[in-house]
Each structure stands twice: as C-alpha cells, then as structure tokens.
Design an enzyme around this catalytic site. Structure first.
Site, PDB file in Angstrom:
ATOM      1  N   GLU A 397       0.827  -1.204   0.000  1.00 10.21           N
ATOM      2  CA  GLU A 397       0.000   0.000   0.000  1.00 10.21           C
ATOM      3  C   GLU A 397       0.867   1.263   0.000  1.00 10.21           C
ATOM      4  OE1 GLU A 397      -3.690  -1.956   2.469  1.00 10.21           O
ATOM      5  OE2 GLU A 397      -1.882  -1.308   3.512  1.00 10.21           O
ATOM      6  N   ARG A 413       4.316   1.292   1.973  1.00  7.54           N
ATOM      7  CA  ARG A 413       4.330   0.320   3.066  1.00  7.54           C
ATOM      8  C   ARG A 413       5.350  -0.753   2.712  1.00  7.54           C
ATOM      9  NH1 ARG A 413      -0.958  -2.882   5.480  1.00  7.54           N
ATOM     10  NH2 ARG A 413       0.086  -4.807   6.117  1.00  7.54           N
ATOM     11  N   ARG A 477      -0.624  -0.468  16.129  1.00  7.40           N
ATOM     12  CA  ARG A 477      -1.100   0.614  15.258  1.00  7.40           C
ATOM     13  C   ARG A 477      -1.730   1.673  16.149  1.00  7.40           C
ATOM     14  NH1 ARG A 477      -3.572  -2.482   9.879  1.00  7.40           N
ATOM     15  NH2 ARG A 477      -1.563  -3.342   9.189  1.00  7.40           N
TER      16      ARG A 477
END
Length: 545
Positions: A397, A413, A477
């Site tokens: 990504e 990414r 995250r």
C-alpha cells in the site's frame, strides 16, 4: 527514561501507603479524539489502590483558559470497578474499554455494564466538582471522567484541563499525574460499528472536490472486519460544511449476487478516490473479487485476466460532485500483466499532476508471489490507463505526490518493517530512484499511510509543504500522527507534527486540504471505525525544520 518513569509511578501509586498518610489518586490523561457525536468521551482515567480509605468522595476538575466552555455539554464521573489479580499492575488504568469502538450499538456512550455513574454536571463552569460516595473495594479501584461535547461545537475546538483535588473519607487526597494533561481535539465519528447494518468500516480515502465538498470513501464490511473475499461494498460519505456533518451514506460500487454467487463472493474493496482538477470528474478505483470462496483474495486471486481467474480492477465516476455514480468500468485488461496474481490500487487517494495526468498508486503480486508498489496513470482524463514498473519489491500500500513538476514521489508500506520506503520517478515510473529518506525518516509498524503535497500558493503559510500521516510507531497501530516536511520529504522535524490518537486502532488514514488554513484527515481511530478531524496547518507546523 521510560523505565525510570514507570518505576517512579510504581513507587507513588503502588506503595503510596508508605509515602503518604492516605491513599493516592493516580491520574492518566488520554490523548484521543473527543467525538461530537458521542454521549461520552474518555477525558481521563483515575486509579486508587485502596489501603487506608473506605469511601471515594469525588474530584475537582479545572478546565484551562483556552477551553471554550460553551463547547462542553456535560461532564460525568464514573466508577469502573476493580481489577483481576493477574492484571493489577501499577500502570493499568481500566479493567475494560469503557466505550467500545467495535461492538455494534455500544460505540457512542458508556457501556453501563462496565461503569457506574457517580455524578454529572450539565453546562459546566470552568471549575467542576464531581461528587461520589463510592465504597472502595479492597485492592485496585478505577474511576474515569467523561466529557460530552456540544454537537454544534467547532471542529477547531480544543479541550484541556486537570484534576486539581480529590476527596476520600472526608479528607483531601494526594494526586499523582501519571502523565501530563494535554489539550484534546474534537472529531466526528463518520462511521461506527453497526451503522447502516454493517459490522465494520475500513480503508478510508478522502478528497476535496472543486466545489469544496469533502468526499470520504471506505469499505462497508457487513459481516466482520475481514478483508476480501467477503461481503464488502464501497461506501461514500459527503460533507458540504468542512466535515462537521456528513450526508447519508451512498454506495458507489457494489456487485450484489453477480452471476448467482453469494454477496460474500462478490466483494469490492480497498478504495482510492481522485479528483480530476481539470474537469471536476471524481474517480473511485477498487478491487472486485468474484468467486474465490471466502478465503483471503490476497492469496486466492490467481494468474490470468478473466473474472473467474483473478481480481478485477474497476472504476466508477461522478460528474455531479459525488452525488451520483456511473456503472462500474473494468480496466483490468488495460493494466494487468496476465502472469501477476493480483493487481489493485494503493488505497487512499490519487492525484492530478500539473499537466493534467491522473495518477493512482498501485500494488501487484508478481509471477513469483512477491508484492510490488508502483503507479497507474491516465493522460486522457480516465479514458485509458497505463501502469508503471515496480518502484520496490516487497512493498504494498502506497501513496503518491507530485513533489515538483513531472516528478512523482511514492511513499510505500514496506513488509520489511520498521520504516517507510520512498522512491521518486521523473518518467512516469519507467525508472525509479530511491529517495534519501527511504527506510530511515518515517517509522511504521507495517501499515498504510497517507501522503499529501500542498504548494505554497495553496496555503496561508505560503510554504511548500509535504504532509504524511500514519501510526508513528514500530509496534501496534497507535499514535496516529500528522507530520510535515518543509524540504521535500528529506526531514520530518519533531516540532512539525501533531499526535491525534495515542490508542490502538486499525491505523489507516487519508489527508486532504480543506482550505488554505486547514487539513482534514479521515482515519481508523481508537474511538470510531472512521473518524474525521480538521487540523490547522499552524498547529502542525511550529518550526522551520
């Protein structure tokens, strides 16, 4: 340093009986968005390790002078109960999430199976006394303070405050702040678990149209948060007032029970959205997976070109500012190599280059099952599409920005983990050069991130700015942060960044410029599946680094 802080806190909170005449109230201030559409928002977490005192009688909260009290509808004190023995460590501040973000029907107010309301002050003054008569349970006791915002409050509202006194057994109690109080930002929970009958919403993209509307796209994941292949459609939310309110959800892409297969085997997802700055047309690109059982399409999409072999790359367009959308346009044959297993867009947003070329980020799994990032582009306003070479292997990504005329930066990414990969091209991706910041300047936990270039004439600071957002960590995250670079992405100074959400979430985000002073971000937060916030550029950029 962090270890020393924890040790000091342990001394103060776990062994407070040896240091003070009475039990200490330990306070943790939580830096997460205060949602305008919630009845409760966690403002701070309180902890008492009961030893001497029998009854907790309340606290006094003092809001700072920068806080507009008209923006606050009410303040509440809740008791959260006690802690299981095995979890009773000194750094825990709650036995459970008090306002769950992933449980359908329970995302907008305190779950009263985990909290007991002690007191509430509506239309509070700057100094708020919150009373309690809660008998303390032997061991750890948890309390928390909730703030309900006025739903009409400005998105630029900031809320700051501190616990200045506490009472137990008729006496003032010692207070220890586990961390510093922070000025909190407000936001809007654009999509939450259970909205429109869907279990989950993921993968945000965000643009500002030529008419000033904000268009947010995302996966509508009806059954669970699982990736394709599943029952997933593309949803769109539209705002005409800078993100304060959002119209009823539209569905630009859905394939239903195409050719008789179940809804769960006709999913379409991972959207990217783009505004053609020349024509005003808006494009959404997504991956459509037909068949494949219900396993992950990342592995079940095969080589080939046809619908029954491989994932299809589809577009839809709007020529009326995002109100209505065309039938799907399949461009798989134009851009996919038949030996690749999977081709899809980099989710988030695409761009229009200064010469009018439309560009989406791309990702593909090659014939050896290695993923790559690159770009897809159109030089004729979306009639035909082309694909670049790989910018870097083992990347997925990505997001693209034009950092100078004809020069594209791809921020990727990287499955190697630790930090983002960055490459630039001057020939539309025929060749790529690694950027000096690659694999060093921007840390990541292996997650999607957003990249946005703002030219000097487009913003009130009259500076060329490159913005980036992601979870600013290498584990989990969490710590969703917007960072600014003033030197084309070479450096990202500590003074030029804003932390929006320190707690755990799915972590995807997308940035857009709302006006010359304000940036909008749509992201997967800890408090809602899809959260919107508006941030002043002057809040992000504090220095000249």
């Amino acid at each position: 340093m962090k270890r020393n802080v924890v040790l000091l806190f342990t001394l103060l909170c776990t062994y407070s009986v040896q240091l003070f005449a009475s039990d200490t109230l330990c306070v943790k201030y939580v830096n997460v968005p205060l949602l305008l559409d919630r009845k409760d928002n966690v403002f701070c977490l309180l902890r008492v390790d009961k030893r001497d005192n029998q009854v907790f009688q309340g606290v006094t909260l003092l809001f700072d002078e920068a806080t507009s009290m008209d923006a606050i509808r009410s303040v509440k004190l809740y008791y959260g109960g006690t802690e299981a023995i095995q979890y009773a460590g000194p750094t825990r501040f709650s036995p459970q999430s008090y306002i769950p973000s992933h449980i359908v029907g329970k995302t907008r107010q305190a779950d009263l199976s985990y909290s007991v309301l002690q007191s509430e002050k509506k239309r509070p003054s700057r100094k708020v006394e919150l009373f309690s008569s809660q008998k303390l349970f032997p061991g750890v006791n948890y309390f928390w303070i909730s703030v309900e915002m006025n739903p009409h409050a400005s998105l630029s509202t900031r809320v700051g405050g501190q616990i200045v006194s506490a009472r137990m057994d008729g006496k003032s109690s010692m207070i220890h702040d586990y961390n510093h109080s922070v000025s909190r930002r407000v936001g809007v929970g654009v999509r939450q678990a259970g909205d429109d009958g869907a279990s989950s919403f993921r993968i945000p993209g965000l643009v500002t149209t030529l008419k000033g509307s904000l268009l947010g796209v995302y996966d509508i994941r009806y059954n669970s948060s699982t990736d394709l292949q599943e029952y997933i459609n593309i949803g769109l939310s539209r705002s005409k007032d800078g993100g304060h309110s959002w119209q009823k959800m539209r569905i630009p892409l859905a394939f239903g029970q195409f050719e008789g297969l179940p809804l769960s085997q006709n999913g379409v997802g991972d959207p990217a959205i783009l505004v053609d700055e020349t024509t005003g047309t808006i494009w959404i690109m997504a991956a459509w997976t037909h068949g494949m059982g219900n396993g992950r399409a990342w592995w079940n999409s095969m080589q080939g070109m046809t619908l029954d072999q491989t994932a299809q790359l589809v577009l839809t367009r709007s020529d009326d500012d995002g109100k209505t959308w065309s039938e799907p346009i399949n461009i798989t044959e134009q851009v996919k190599d038949s030996t690749w297993y999977f081709l899809l867009q980099g989710p988030g947003r695409g761009i229009t280059m200064e010469n009018g070329t439309l560009v989406f980020a791309a990702q593909f799994i090659d014939s050896t099952r290695i993923p790559h990032a690159g770009i897809m582009y159109s030089t004729d306003h979306g009639v035909t599409w082309h694909i670049s070479s790989s910018a870097r292997s083992n990347t997925t990504e990505s997001q693209v920005a034009e950092i100078s005329p004809g020069v594209l930066m791809l921020n990727m990414r990287d499955n190697r983990g630790g930090s983002r990969a960055v490459a630039v091209t001057k020939d539309m991706g025929q060749t790529w050069e690694e950027h000096p910041s690659s694999r060093s300047a921007l840390r990541e936990p292996v997650c999607m991130g957003s990249l946005l270039r703002i030219q000097a004439e487009e913003n009130a600071l009259n500076r060329d700015i490159l913005l980036f957002s992601n979870p600013d960590t290498v584990q989990g995250r969490n710590h969703i942060t917007i960072k600014a670079s003033l030197d084309g992405g070479l450096t990202w100074g500590k003074t030029n960044q804003v932390l929006l959400d320190e707690e755990e979430g799915w972590g995807y985000s997308c940035l857009t410029l709302i006006d010359k002073e304000t940036v909008g971000i749509l992201y997967e937060s800890s408090v809602a599946h899809i959260t919107f916030q508006a941030i002043k550029l002057t809040d992000i950029i504090q220095g000249n680094e």
